[in-house]
Write a protein that holds these residues in place. Structure first.
Motif, PDB file in Angstrom:
ATOM      1  N   GLN A  12       2.612   7.315  25.435  1.00  9.00           N
ATOM      2  CA  GLN A  12       3.670   7.163  24.435  1.00  9.00           C
ATOM      3  C   GLN A  12       3.619   5.777  23.808  1.00  9.00           C
ATOM      4  OE1 GLN A  12       6.756   8.095  27.301  1.00  9.00           O
ATOM      5  NE2 GLN A  12       7.480   9.747  25.965  1.00  9.00           N
ATOM      6  N   ALA A  13       3.500   4.755  24.632  1.00  4.99           N
ATOM      7  CA  ALA A  13       3.449   3.378  24.133  1.00  4.99           C
ATOM      8  C   ALA A  13       2.210   3.170  23.273  1.00  4.99           C
ATOM      9  CB  ALA A  13       3.465   2.387  25.294  1.00  4.99           C
ATOM     10  N   ARG A  14       1.083   3.698  23.719  1.00  2.00           N
ATOM     11  CA  ARG A  14      -0.172   3.555  22.965  1.00  2.00           C
ATOM     12  C   ARG A  14      -0.058   4.230  21.605  1.00  2.00           C
ATOM     13  NH1 ARG A  14      -4.149   7.307  25.096  1.00  2.00           N
ATOM     14  NH2 ARG A  14      -2.899   8.609  23.738  1.00  2.00           N
ATOM     15  N   ILE A  18      -0.230   2.427  17.977  1.00  2.69           N
ATOM     16  CA  ILE A  18      -1.178   2.823  16.923  1.00  2.69           C
ATOM     17  C   ILE A  18      -0.445   3.010  15.599  1.00  2.69           C
ATOM     18  CG2 ILE A  18      -2.665   4.721  16.152  1.00  2.69           C
ATOM     19  CD1 ILE A  18      -3.514   5.010  19.136  1.00  2.69           C
ATOM     20  N   GLU A  19       0.721   3.630  15.654  1.00  2.49           N
ATOM     21  CA  GLU A  19       1.505   3.849  14.441  1.00  2.49           C
ATOM     22  C   GLU A  19       2.001   2.527  13.853  1.00  2.49           C
ATOM     23  OE1 GLU A  19       3.224   5.900  11.314  1.00  2.49           O
ATOM     24  OE2 GLU A  19       1.704   6.516  12.758  1.00  2.49           O
ATOM     25  N   VAL A  20       2.433   1.608  14.698  1.00  2.00           N
ATOM     26  CA  VAL A  20       2.870   0.293  14.236  1.00  2.00           C
ATOM     27  C   VAL A  20       1.722  -0.423  13.535  1.00  2.00           C
ATOM     28  CG1 VAL A  20       3.548  -2.020  15.029  1.00  2.00           C
ATOM     29  CG2 VAL A  20       4.754  -0.003  15.879  1.00  2.00           C
ATOM     30  N   VAL A  21       0.545  -0.399  14.138  1.00  2.00           N
ATOM     31  CA  VAL A  21      -0.621  -1.055  13.547  1.00  2.00           C
ATOM     32  C   VAL A  21      -0.972  -0.411  12.210  1.00  2.00           C
ATOM     33  CG1 VAL A  21      -3.104  -1.467  13.824  1.00  2.00           C
ATOM     34  CG2 VAL A  21      -1.543  -1.872  15.739  1.00  2.00           C
ATOM     35  N   LYS A  23       1.038   1.065  10.110  1.00  2.00           N
ATOM     36  CA  LYS A  23       2.024   0.640   9.111  1.00  2.00           C
ATOM     37  C   LYS A  23       1.764  -0.799   8.666  1.00  2.00           C
ATOM     38  CE  LYS A  23       5.794   3.639  10.615  1.00  2.00           C
ATOM     39  NZ  LYS A  23       7.119   3.679  11.277  1.00  2.00           N
ATOM     40  N   LEU A  24       1.430  -1.672   9.611  1.00  2.00           N
ATOM     41  CA  LEU A  24       1.150  -3.065   9.255  1.00  2.00           C
ATOM     42  C   LEU A  24      -0.096  -3.167   8.381  1.00  2.00           C
ATOM     43  CD1 LEU A  24       1.980  -4.887  12.599  1.00  2.00           C
ATOM     44  CD2 LEU A  24       3.139  -5.222  10.404  1.00  2.00           C
ATOM     45  N   GLU A  25      -1.123  -2.399   8.719  1.00  2.00           N
ATOM     46  CA  GLU A  25      -2.355  -2.447   7.934  1.00  2.00           C
ATOM     47  C   GLU A  25      -2.176  -1.859   6.544  1.00  2.00           C
ATOM     48  OE1 GLU A  25      -5.180  -0.488  10.490  1.00  2.00           O
ATOM     49  OE2 GLU A  25      -5.783  -2.378  11.419  1.00  2.00           O
ATOM     50  N   ALA A  26      -1.282  -0.877   6.411  1.00  2.00           N
ATOM     51  CA  ALA A  26      -1.050  -0.254   5.119  1.00  2.00           C
ATOM     52  C   ALA A  26      -0.350  -1.209   4.156  1.00  2.00           C
ATOM     53  CB  ALA A  26      -0.215   1.018   5.286  1.00  2.00           C
ATOM     54  N   GLY A  27       0.417  -2.149   4.715  1.00  2.00           N
ATOM     55  CA  GLY A  27       1.120  -3.114   3.881  1.00  2.00           C
ATOM     56  C   GLY A  27       2.292  -2.461   3.164  1.00  2.00           C
ATOM     57  N   TRP A  38       5.739  -6.227  13.946  1.00  2.00           N
ATOM     58  CA  TRP A  38       4.891  -7.070  14.791  1.00  2.00           C
ATOM     59  C   TRP A  38       5.519  -7.258  16.172  1.00  2.00           C
ATOM     60  CZ3 TRP A  38       0.084  -9.075  14.446  1.00  2.00           C
ATOM     61  CH2 TRP A  38      -0.268 -10.033  15.391  1.00  2.00           C
ATOM     62  N   GLU A  39       6.818  -7.562  16.186  1.00  2.00           N
ATOM     63  CA  GLU A  39       7.508  -7.761  17.460  1.00  2.00           C
ATOM     64  C   GLU A  39       7.504  -6.480  18.288  1.00  2.00           C
ATOM     65  OE1 GLU A  39      11.240  -9.202  15.989  1.00  2.00           O
ATOM     66  OE2 GLU A  39      10.554 -11.287  15.969  1.00  2.00           O
ATOM     67  N   ARG A  40       7.709  -5.341  17.638  1.00  2.00           N
ATOM     68  CA  ARG A  40       7.668  -4.068  18.361  1.00  2.00           C
ATOM     69  C   ARG A  40       6.258  -3.827  18.910  1.00  2.00           C
ATOM     70  NH1 ARG A  40       9.879  -0.953  21.852  1.00  2.00           N
ATOM     71  NH2 ARG A  40       9.319   1.222  21.629  1.00  2.00           N
ATOM     72  N   GLY A  41       5.265  -4.151  18.124  1.00  2.00           N
ATOM     73  CA  GLY A  41       3.883  -4.013  18.578  1.00  2.00           C
ATOM     74  C   GLY A  41       3.590  -4.862  19.797  1.00  2.00           C
TER      75      GLY A  41
END
Length: 80
Positions: A12-14, A18-21, A23-27, A38-41
């Motif tokens: 679940q955490a992984r 992955i979803e957080v990353v 979203k960050l990469e999509a900008g 970032w903090e959640r990641g």
């Protein structure tokens, strides 16, 4: 680790990480939202690291017990 994060399983955490990353990469998010992601990641990475360290400790323990059993029997794992 926060109480709700401690209840997360590794997968679940992984998956959430992955979803957080993604979203960050999509900008396209505000600075405030990016910092929150970032903090959640970081928290999710800690959860994953905790699970992996636990798994490593269990493997090390199992291997040590196996070697101790083999040494006690004079079988595998002993000096040749």
């Amino acid at each position: 680790m926060a109480g709700t994060d401690a209840a997360l399983g590794y997968e679940q955490a992984r998956d959430e990480l992955i979803e957080v990353v993604r979203k960050l990469e999509a900008g396209g998010t505000s600075l405030e939202d990016s910092l929150a992601l970032w903090e959640r990641g970081e928290e999710l990475a800690k959860v994953c690291r905790h699970w992996l360290e636990g798994a490593r400790a269990r493997l090390d323990s199992a291997l040590a017990a196996r070697e101790a059993g083999a040494d006690a029997e004079g079988g595998e794992g002993g000096p040749e």
